[in-house]
Design an enzyme around this catalytic site. Structure first.
Site, PDB file in Angstrom:
ATOM      1  N   ASP A  41      -6.307-143.791 -78.053  1.00 40.29           N
ATOM      2  CA  ASP A  41      -7.723-143.489 -77.729  1.00 40.29           C
ATOM      3  C   ASP A  41      -8.109-142.100 -78.247  1.00 40.29           C
ATOM      4  OD1 ASP A  41      -7.351-142.517 -74.175  1.00 40.29           O
ATOM      5  OD2 ASP A  41      -6.487-141.721 -76.035  1.00 40.29           O
ATOM      6  N   GLU A 100      -3.034-116.179 -62.991  1.00 42.82           N
ATOM      7  CA  GLU A 100      -3.877-115.764 -64.106  1.00 42.82           C
ATOM      8  C   GLU A 100      -4.856-114.742 -63.548  1.00 42.82           C
ATOM      9  OE1 GLU A 100      -7.126-118.041 -65.377  1.00 42.82           O
ATOM     10  OE2 GLU A 100      -6.940-117.473 -67.465  1.00 42.82           O
ATOM     11  N   ASN A 128      -1.740-143.953 -76.667  1.00 47.81           N
ATOM     12  CA  ASN A 128      -2.389-145.281 -76.600  1.00 47.81           C
ATOM     13  C   ASN A 128      -3.565-145.397 -77.577  1.00 47.81           C
ATOM     14  OD1 ASN A 128      -4.147-143.533 -75.385  1.00 47.81           O
ATOM     15  ND2 ASN A 128      -4.446-144.747 -73.522  1.00 47.81           N
ATOM     16  N   HIS A 134      -4.169-121.662 -74.130  1.00 44.97           N
ATOM     17  CA  HIS A 134      -5.244-122.603 -74.488  1.00 44.97           C
ATOM     18  C   HIS A 134      -6.619-121.940 -74.538  1.00 44.97           C
ATOM     19  CE1 HIS A 134      -5.419-122.213 -70.203  1.00 44.97           C
ATOM     20  NE2 HIS A 134      -6.584-122.814 -70.189  1.00 44.97           N
ATOM     21  N   ASP A 135      -6.677-120.666 -74.109  1.00 44.04           N
ATOM     22  CA  ASP A 135      -7.957-119.939 -74.141  1.00 44.04           C
ATOM     23  C   ASP A 135      -8.016-118.911 -75.258  1.00 44.04           C
ATOM     24  OD1 ASP A 135      -7.945-119.633 -70.538  1.00 44.04           O
ATOM     25  OD2 ASP A 135      -8.914-121.149 -71.797  1.00 44.04           O
ATOM     26  N   ASP A 193      -2.006-137.649 -73.705  1.00 45.93           N
ATOM     27  CA  ASP A 193      -1.839-138.211 -72.357  1.00 45.93           C
ATOM     28  C   ASP A 193      -0.411-137.999 -71.857  1.00 45.93           C
ATOM     29  OD1 ASP A 193      -2.301-141.076 -74.335  1.00 45.93           O
ATOM     30  OD2 ASP A 193      -0.334-140.288 -73.757  1.00 45.93           O
ATOM     31  N   ASP A 244      -0.903-126.639 -63.014  1.00 44.69           N
ATOM     32  CA  ASP A 244      -2.010-125.681 -63.120  1.00 44.69           C
ATOM     33  C   ASP A 244      -2.841-125.803 -61.846  1.00 44.69           C
ATOM     34  OD1 ASP A 244      -3.584-124.622 -66.161  1.00 44.69           O
ATOM     35  OD2 ASP A 244      -4.024-123.938 -64.121  1.00 44.69           O
ATOM     36  N   ASP A 254      -5.010-120.519 -61.731  1.00 42.73           N
ATOM     37  CA  ASP A 254      -6.197-120.249 -62.549  1.00 42.73           C
ATOM     38  C   ASP A 254      -7.081-119.185 -61.895  1.00 42.73           C
ATOM     39  OD1 ASP A 254      -7.721-121.393 -64.875  1.00 42.73           O
ATOM     40  OD2 ASP A 254      -9.244-121.629 -63.325  1.00 42.73           O
ATOM     41  N   ASP A 294      -1.075-138.265 -78.196  1.00 41.60           N
ATOM     42  CA  ASP A 294      -1.761-139.464 -77.702  1.00 41.60           C
ATOM     43  C   ASP A 294      -0.824-140.658 -77.863  1.00 41.60           C
ATOM     44  OD1 ASP A 294      -4.380-141.572 -79.094  1.00 41.60           O
ATOM     45  OD2 ASP A 294      -3.481-141.547 -77.091  1.00 41.60           O
TER      46      ASP A 294
HETATM   47  O1  TEU Z   1      -9.625-118.992 -67.756  1.00 40.48           O
HETATM   48  C1  TEU Z   1     -10.196-117.834 -67.187  1.00 40.48           C
HETATM   49  C2  TEU Z   1     -10.278-116.891 -68.256  1.00 40.48           C
HETATM   50  O2  TEU Z   1      -9.902-115.773 -68.127  1.00 40.48           O
HETATM   51  C3  TEU Z   1     -10.806-117.494 -69.491  1.00 40.48           C
HETATM   52  O3  TEU Z   1     -12.186-117.618 -69.212  1.00 40.48           O
HETATM   53  C4  TEU Z   1     -10.553-116.674 -70.663  1.00 40.48           C
HETATM   54  O4  TEU Z   1     -10.444-115.318 -70.350  1.00 40.48           O
HETATM   55  C5  TEU Z   1     -11.695-116.799 -71.583  1.00 40.48           C
HETATM   56  O5  TEU Z   1     -11.972-118.171 -71.698  1.00 40.48           O
HETATM   57  C6  TEU Z   1     -11.296-116.225 -72.931  1.00 40.48           C
HETATM   58  O6  TEU Z   1     -12.424-116.314 -73.755  1.00 40.48           O
HETATM   59  C7  TEU Z   1      -9.254-120.000 -66.849  1.00 40.48           C
HETATM   60  C8  TEU Z   1      -8.754-121.164 -67.691  1.00 40.48           C
HETATM   61  O7  TEU Z   1      -7.605-120.732 -68.430  1.00 40.48           O
HETATM   62  C9  TEU Z   1      -9.873-121.570 -68.616  1.00 40.48           C
HETATM   63  O8  TEU Z   1      -9.440-122.586 -69.529  1.00 40.48           O
HETATM   64  C10 TEU Z   1     -11.010-122.100 -67.754  1.00 40.48           C
HETATM   65  O9  TEU Z   1     -12.115-122.387 -68.591  1.00 40.48           O
HETATM   66  C11 TEU Z   1     -11.435-121.041 -66.721  1.00 40.48           C
HETATM   67  O10 TEU Z   1     -10.362-120.389 -66.063  1.00 40.48           O
HETATM   68  C12 TEU Z   1     -12.216-121.735 -65.606  1.00 40.48           C
HETATM   69  O11 TEU Z   1     -11.320-122.551 -64.889  1.00 40.48           O
HETATM   70 CA    CA Z   2      -4.397-141.273 -74.994  1.00 40.80          CA
END
Ligand code: TEU
Ligand code: CA
Length: 559
Positions: free
Chosen positions: A25, A254, A23, A330-331, A29, A98, A200, A21
């Site tokens: 908040d 993906e 700024n 991130h998932d 960013d 993405d 995605d 971050d």
């Molecule tokens: O994720 C799809 C997906 O496969 C995820 O749902 C993942 O398998 C699951 O969350 C694991 O528990 C993509 C993006 O990476 C995810 O962040 C989004 O929420 C989703 O699509 C919808 O866009």
């Molecule tokens: Ca920020």
């Protein structure tokens, strides 16, 4: 630069909301990313995969896009984006955007029009279906975020499909106008100079005609009803012909619900579709200890299962398609907690071991923000978890159907939730780990004084410098890009060992995925007088012979 430059590239994923971050908040960013590009250049990565920064109401943290060609206020402006792109390029770092086009936000102008009436010109941009004779949805499809995948709209007397949240209506890719709009938007980004796309849930864009039901207990990915549909390759070839083939890009799809055989088409080396895909078999848990409630219980794959899965993908795609290599994103929960050992004693050793066994397979490695310093899972009170996947699952499993106790659900969230990866990046040991001077949007890990970038940069044998070495080796050694992969010790319960062989050399990669000390006698026949250690997470390792200590890993030239 060769046209398949990405074969020896390393990609670093940034989840902007949690990266830096600038700024105050409390939200990461673009300016924050700008500030940290030199850090990424130091690590040596080639490409940044930037999770969505587009305009979005944030129902799914930006994966619900309301304007593909504008930047979400939280993240800054398009000028900020252009500055990041320019500086990244000056540091020889490429930017992979993405691309989220299986669905839009319900606040996208297309959907606002689409739901006005059946004869609105945008109506068929989305997947609408009439209720059945009892007024119910057309099939049993479940959303990936719990509950039905169908939402009824009074104004048109129909249901619309949302494979994810109800604020993420699925686009109708069978409509050529949708494809044309998407390709036009992609071209606009490519003309700005971006270098690629992570696509995605791209395996979900083609739905089976008649929307047939999947298996009884299906959910958003189950069976072929929502993944790998009949027109997927037609649409990807069209995308390739109309957009991708016109630029020097890196593309990764993906692909939940896609197996190695199917992947050969998506990631075909003939360049007709995508460069590679993300498969999810290795992060879908152990068949021996399976999940019973969606993803929430169950255990990680055992080491033999993991090794067999990696090997299957290495062998099946050999010579015909290209692999991505990842343990985190991130998932997913943090890999050192899921597959390694995040105790103070073994966290760094096992983080380095996991990276060694992954990075030296054949394919393009992906590093998720914080993985390079060994960030771990967290255990917060349940009400601090805001991710829609957790919130909806809690309502569905704990409150409504009572199929799992609150206690067991909390433990499941601690082990498996996406929030583990969205805890803010830990830059130093100052307040809020240097992520923000304000109130962070999501709680910091309690371990940030122990685990942070500043500390890692000051410690010459940190996980960071180990990753830097891995990346240097990936860049410098043709054998790691093109060499043949051969699994060793297929029956061993604790050692993952494989060979990488070119016509000139042979290297061995060895990893002990356990906390035990194990013998290397099974590798005796690979001992050679040409042993030349390339990397090891125990400083005193010089050859193959000695026993493997807990989480020990190394790579060595043997011929
Ligand atoms: O994720 C799809 C997906 O496969 C995820 O749902 C993942 O398998 C699951 O969350 C694991 O528990 C993509 C993006 O990476 C995810 O962040 C989004 O929420 C989703 O699509 C919808 O866009
Ligand atoms: Ca920020």
């Amino acid at each position: 630069m060769n046209e398949k430059w990405w074969k020896n590239a390393v990609v670093y994923q940034i989840y902007p909301r949690s990266f830096k971050d600038s700024n105050g908040d409390g939200i990461g960013d673009l300016e924050g990313i700008y500030e940290k590009l030199d850090y990424l250049a130091e690590l040596g990565i080639d490409v940044i995969w930037m999770s969505p920064v587009y305009k979005s109401p944030n129902d799914d943290n930006g994966y619900d896009i309301s304007d593909y060609q504008d930047i979400m206020d939280d993240f800054g402006t398009m000028d900020d984006f252009d500055r990041v792109l320019k500086k990244a390029h000056s540091l020889n770092i490429k930017i992979m955007m993405d691309l989220v086009v299986n669905h839009t936000s319900d606040e996208h102008k297309w959907f606002i029009e689409s739901k006005k009436s059946k004869d609105n010109p945008y109506h068929d941009y989305y997947m609408w279906a009439d209720p059945d004779k009892n007024g119910n949805p057309p099939n049993r499809w479940e959303s990936c975020f719990s509950g039905s995948a169908w939402e009824y709209v009074e104004s048109v007397g129909q249901f619309y499909l949302h494979s994810f949240s109800r604020k993420q209506p699925d686009l109708n890719w069978d409509n050529p106008k949708v494809r044309e709009e998407v390709f036009k938007m992609m071209t606009w980004w490519c003309d700005k100079g971006i270098d690629g796309f992570r696509m995605d849930v791209i395996s979900m864009i083609s739905k089976y005609p008649g929307l047939p039901d999947g298996p009884e207990n299906g959910n958003g990915y189950t069976g072929n009803t929502s993944c790998d549909g009949p027109n997927i390759h037609k649409y990807l070839r069209e995308m390739n012909e109309k957009v991708l083939s016109k630029y020097r890009l890196i593309t990764v799809g993906e692909c939940p619900g896609v197996n190695a055989e199917q992947a050969k088409k998506y990631a075909n080396i003939d360049g007709s579709e995508l460069d590679m895909i993300f498969q999810f078999e290795h992060v879908s848990g152990s068949a021996l200890k399976p999940c019973h409630h969606g993803k929430w219980d169950g255990e990680a794959m055992t080491m033999p299962e993991l090794r067999a899965n990696f090997t299957k993908w290495q062998k099946d795609l050999e010579g015909c398609a290209w692999n991505s290599l990842f343990l985190s994103n991130h998932d997913q929960p943090r890999c050192v907690s899921r597959f390694g050992n995040d105790s103070e004693q073994y966290r760094e050793l096992s983080a380095k071991m996991l990276a060694t066994m992954t990075h030296f397979q054949k394919g393009t490695p992906y590093v998720y923000q914080g993985e390079e310093i060994g960030m771990t899972n967290v255990q917060f009170p349940l009400d601090e978890y805001g991710d829609i996947e957790v919130r909806n699952a809690y309502q569905d499993l704990v409150i409504k159907n009572k199929t799992i106790s609150e206690d067991d659900f909390r433990k499941a969230v601690w082990n498996k939730s996406r929030d583990n990866a969205r805890v803010p990046m830990q830059w130093d040991d100052s307040e809020n780990a240097g992520f923000t001077t304000g109130k962070p949007w999501f709680r910091l890990s309690d371990r940030y004084q122990e685990i942070n970038v500043k500390k890692a940069l000051e410690k010459n044998d940190s996980v960071f410098y180990y990753y830097k070495d891995l990346i240097r080796l990936r860049h410098g050694e043709e054998l790691l890009t093109e060499g043949d992969y051969q699994l060793l010790l297929p029956e061993d319960e604790k050692i993952f060992a494989y060979l990488r062989t070119s016509d000139k050399e042979q290297w061995i990669v060895v990893a002990n995925l356990s906390e035990d000390t194990v013998s290397t006698e099974g590798l005796a026949k690979y001992v050679s007088d040409k042993e030349d250690i390339k990397i090891t997470n125990y400083k005193d390792r010089t050859g193959i012979k000695a026993d493997l200590r807990p989480y020990e890993a190394f790579m060595m030239r043997i011929r």
